[in-house]
Design a protein around this motif. Sequence first.
Motif, PDB file in Angstrom:
ATOM      1  N   LYS A  42       0.810  -1.222   0.000  1.00 31.00           N
ATOM      2  CA  LYS A  42       0.000   0.000   0.000  1.00 31.00           C
ATOM      3  C   LYS A  42       0.843   1.272   0.000  1.00 31.00           C
ATOM      4  O   LYS A  42       0.558   2.213  -0.757  1.00 31.00           O
ATOM      5  CB  LYS A  42      -0.987  -0.006   1.166  1.00 31.00           C
ATOM      6  N   SER A  43       1.901   1.313   0.828  1.00 28.05           N
ATOM      7  CA  SER A  43       2.751   2.505   0.859  1.00 28.05           C
ATOM      8  C   SER A  43       3.585   2.616  -0.409  1.00 28.05           C
ATOM      9  O   SER A  43       3.831   3.718  -0.910  1.00 28.05           O
ATOM     10  CB  SER A  43       3.657   2.484   2.092  1.00 28.05           C
ATOM     11  N   THR A  44       4.025   1.488  -0.953  1.00 29.55           N
ATOM     12  CA  THR A  44       4.763   1.507  -2.217  1.00 29.55           C
ATOM     13  C   THR A  44       3.895   2.082  -3.326  1.00 29.55           C
ATOM     14  O   THR A  44       4.343   2.908  -4.133  1.00 29.55           O
ATOM     15  CB  THR A  44       5.226   0.083  -2.594  1.00 29.55           C
ATOM     16  N   LEU A  45       2.629   1.679  -3.361  1.00 33.19           N
ATOM     17  CA  LEU A  45       1.696   2.191  -4.365  1.00 33.19           C
ATOM     18  C   LEU A  45       1.513   3.697  -4.198  1.00 33.19           C
ATOM     19  O   LEU A  45       1.504   4.453  -5.185  1.00 33.19           O
ATOM     20  CB  LEU A  45       0.359   1.460  -4.220  1.00 33.19           C
ATOM     21  N   LEU A  46       1.373   4.155  -2.963  1.00 29.73           N
ATOM     22  CA  LEU A  46       1.216   5.588  -2.709  1.00 29.73           C
ATOM     23  C   LEU A  46       2.450   6.356  -3.152  1.00 29.73           C
ATOM     24  O   LEU A  46       2.339   7.433  -3.757  1.00 29.73           O
ATOM     25  CB  LEU A  46       0.945   5.818  -1.228  1.00 29.73           C
ATOM     26  N   ARG A  47       3.625   5.826  -2.855  1.00 28.05           N
ATOM     27  CA  ARG A  47       4.870   6.510  -3.221  1.00 28.05           C
ATOM     28  C   ARG A  47       5.049   6.557  -4.740  1.00 28.05           C
ATOM     29  O   ARG A  47       5.637   7.511  -5.261  1.00 28.05           O
ATOM     30  CB  ARG A  47       6.061   5.824  -2.554  1.00 28.05           C
ATOM     31  N   ALA A  50       2.949   9.407  -5.854  1.00 24.39           N
ATOM     32  CA  ALA A  50       3.610  10.669  -5.505  1.00 24.39           C
ATOM     33  C   ALA A  50       4.838  10.951  -6.365  1.00 24.39           C
ATOM     34  O   ALA A  50       5.301  12.092  -6.414  1.00 24.39           O
ATOM     35  CB  ALA A  50       4.016  10.642  -4.034  1.00 24.39           C
ATOM     36  N   GLY A  51       5.379   9.923  -7.005  1.00 20.61           N
ATOM     37  CA  GLY A  51       6.607  10.096  -7.775  1.00 20.61           C
ATOM     38  C   GLY A  51       7.861   9.860  -6.962  1.00 20.61           C
ATOM     39  O   GLY A  51       8.975  10.126  -7.426  1.00 20.61           O
ATOM     40  N   LEU A  52       7.702   9.332  -5.738  1.00 21.09           N
ATOM     41  CA  LEU A  52       8.853   9.040  -4.884  1.00 21.09           C
ATOM     42  C   LEU A  52       9.444   7.670  -5.179  1.00 21.09           C
ATOM     43  O   LEU A  52      10.536   7.350  -4.713  1.00 21.09           O
ATOM     44  CB  LEU A  52       8.449   9.132  -3.410  1.00 21.09           C
ATOM     45  N   GLU A  53       8.706   6.842  -5.901  1.00 18.26           N
ATOM     46  CA  GLU A  53       9.188   5.540  -6.390  1.00 18.26           C
ATOM     47  C   GLU A  53       8.881   5.458  -7.877  1.00 18.26           C
ATOM     48  O   GLU A  53       7.777   5.834  -8.310  1.00 18.26           O
ATOM     49  CB  GLU A  53       8.478   4.378  -5.685  1.00 18.26           C
ATOM     50  N   ASP A  54       9.842   4.990  -8.665  1.00 17.88           N
ATOM     51  CA  ASP A  54       9.582   4.737 -10.082  1.00 17.88           C
ATOM     52  C   ASP A  54       8.663   3.534 -10.225  1.00 17.88           C
ATOM     53  O   ASP A  54       8.717   2.600  -9.412  1.00 17.88           O
ATOM     54  CB  ASP A  54      10.889   4.459 -10.825  1.00 17.88           C
ATOM     55  N   ILE A  55       7.820   3.542 -11.255  1.00 15.30           N
ATOM     56  CA  ILE A  55       7.006   2.365 -11.529  1.00 15.30           C
ATOM     57  C   ILE A  55       7.748   1.484 -12.532  1.00 15.30           C
ATOM     58  O   ILE A  55       8.502   1.965 -13.382  1.00 15.30           O
ATOM     59  CB  ILE A  55       5.597   2.718 -12.025  1.00 15.30           C
ATOM     60  N   LEU A 156      -2.322  13.050  -0.542  1.00 16.98           N
ATOM     61  CA  LEU A 156      -1.851  11.714  -0.215  1.00 16.98           C
ATOM     62  C   LEU A 156      -1.497  11.672   1.271  1.00 16.98           C
ATOM     63  O   LEU A 156      -0.700  12.496   1.734  1.00 16.98           O
ATOM     64  CB  LEU A 156      -0.620  11.345  -1.056  1.00 16.98           C
ATOM     65  N   PHE A 157      -2.059  10.725   2.005  1.00 18.71           N
ATOM     66  CA  PHE A 157      -1.777  10.551   3.430  1.00 18.71           C
ATOM     67  C   PHE A 157      -1.120   9.192   3.639  1.00 18.71           C
ATOM     68  O   PHE A 157      -1.716   8.166   3.295  1.00 18.71           O
ATOM     69  CB  PHE A 157      -3.073  10.594   4.257  1.00 18.71           C
ATOM     70  N   ASP A 158       0.085   9.189   4.203  1.00 16.37           N
ATOM     71  CA  ASP A 158       0.805   7.932   4.436  1.00 16.37           C
ATOM     72  C   ASP A 158       0.817   7.619   5.930  1.00 16.37           C
ATOM     73  O   ASP A 158       1.688   8.085   6.667  1.00 16.37           O
ATOM     74  CB  ASP A 158       2.232   8.028   3.898  1.00 16.37           C
ATOM     75  N   GLU A 159      -0.162   6.842   6.396  1.00 21.56           N
ATOM     76  CA  GLU A 159      -0.299   6.435   7.798  1.00 21.56           C
ATOM     77  C   GLU A 159      -0.076   7.616   8.747  1.00 21.56           C
ATOM     78  O   GLU A 159       0.783   7.562   9.639  1.00 21.56           O
ATOM     79  CB  GLU A 159       0.662   5.283   8.118  1.00 21.56           C
ATOM     80  N   PRO A 160      -0.848   8.693   8.595  1.00 21.31           N
ATOM     81  CA  PRO A 160      -0.546   9.918   9.343  1.00 21.31           C
ATOM     82  C   PRO A 160      -0.805   9.826  10.840  1.00 21.31           C
ATOM     83  O   PRO A 160      -0.316  10.664  11.591  1.00 21.31           O
ATOM     84  CB  PRO A 160      -1.484  10.946   8.696  1.00 21.31           C
ATOM     85  N   LEU A 161      -1.565   8.826  11.295  1.00 23.18           N
ATOM     86  CA  LEU A 161      -1.912   8.753  12.715  1.00 23.18           C
ATOM     87  C   LEU A 161      -1.155   7.667  13.470  1.00 23.18           C
ATOM     88  O   LEU A 161      -1.386   7.475  14.671  1.00 23.18           O
ATOM     89  CB  LEU A 161      -3.427   8.513  12.874  1.00 23.18           C
TER      90      LEU A 161
END
Length: 344
Positions: A42-47, A50-55, A156-161
């Motif tokens: 899930k976090s990899t997909l979000l990144r 966001a453009g923080l990980e190449d697909i 985009l929220f990455d486990e903010p809590l």
Amino acid sequence: MAGLSLRSVKKSFGDVEVVHGVDLEIVDREFVVFVGPSGCGKSTLLRMIAGLEDITAGEIAIDGRVVNELDPKDRDIAMVFQDYALYPHMTVFENMAFSLRYRGIERGEIRRRVDEAARILDIEPYIARMPRQLSGGQRQRVAMGRAIVRDPKVFLFDEPLSNLDAKLRVQMRTEIKRLRERVATTTIYVTHDQVEAMTLADRIVILNHGRIEQIGTPEDVYDRPASTFVAGFIGAPPMNLLPATALPAERLSGARRPPQDLLVGVRPEHLVWAAGETPLIEGNASVVEPLGSDTLVSLDVAGQALVVRLPPRIVRRRGEAVRLTADPANLHFFDRTTGIRQTQ
């Protein structure tokens, strides 16, 4: 505002594929939650969004524009991280204003946007403070404010809590729900907490080992789980799953189908006390957990663990007899080999 599309999106690290051809359409202003256990992708997909990980393969489009090759700063997204990512040497105002100054926004417009975000998030009294002078919940509000002032196409929220204590998590869930009503922007929210997913989402995307198990409203995934994985992940406590064998009736030709090995699922709250009727299930309580408004009772039935949610004080202590029944309409059936939901 914008929709977002994922088309056959894959991600590999070396020879190991961790996201396996995800297809997803998110409509304008929809709040979608990615949920699943640690390591589900899930976090990899979000990144990747966001453009923080190449697909590795596939396409990601925001507002109809393919963004695979765009830098994060050019995708018109704003991200709220798990660890807040505030600049410790800047005030709350300066943290919220930083990206706007970087983009050359006029000073008066910066002040207007920051003041409005601070008002929405109820952090106006803290605008001149440093991050170290804030509580965890206040820091998270500042991080959300920094995203709001950018007025992006997608949040985009990455486990903010996940860094907050239990009481503050509940409070911040309410704050995010309230924020959702005030700032209607397309949002993707990642969490491993199914309670957050159920309470916040318009739709939930349940991921397992880099694949989508089910997409649906919170009611859809709770009332009609598509697989035993979903049934066991969504719900607290999760659905009970008991082995059974279906013996089909004779066909018109006289031939018989082979018996089908199934898992029968039933939610803890759908098992009810059998007062004056013949019980469907009988056993003795092994664990009794009084919760005030109700009681969770664990029991062993023919070697299978079962959890039931009963009204308070029906069962008070370990060893007491438990007599249960269930409405057939509340039973779910899954293939025992594949785990896929079966229509009965």
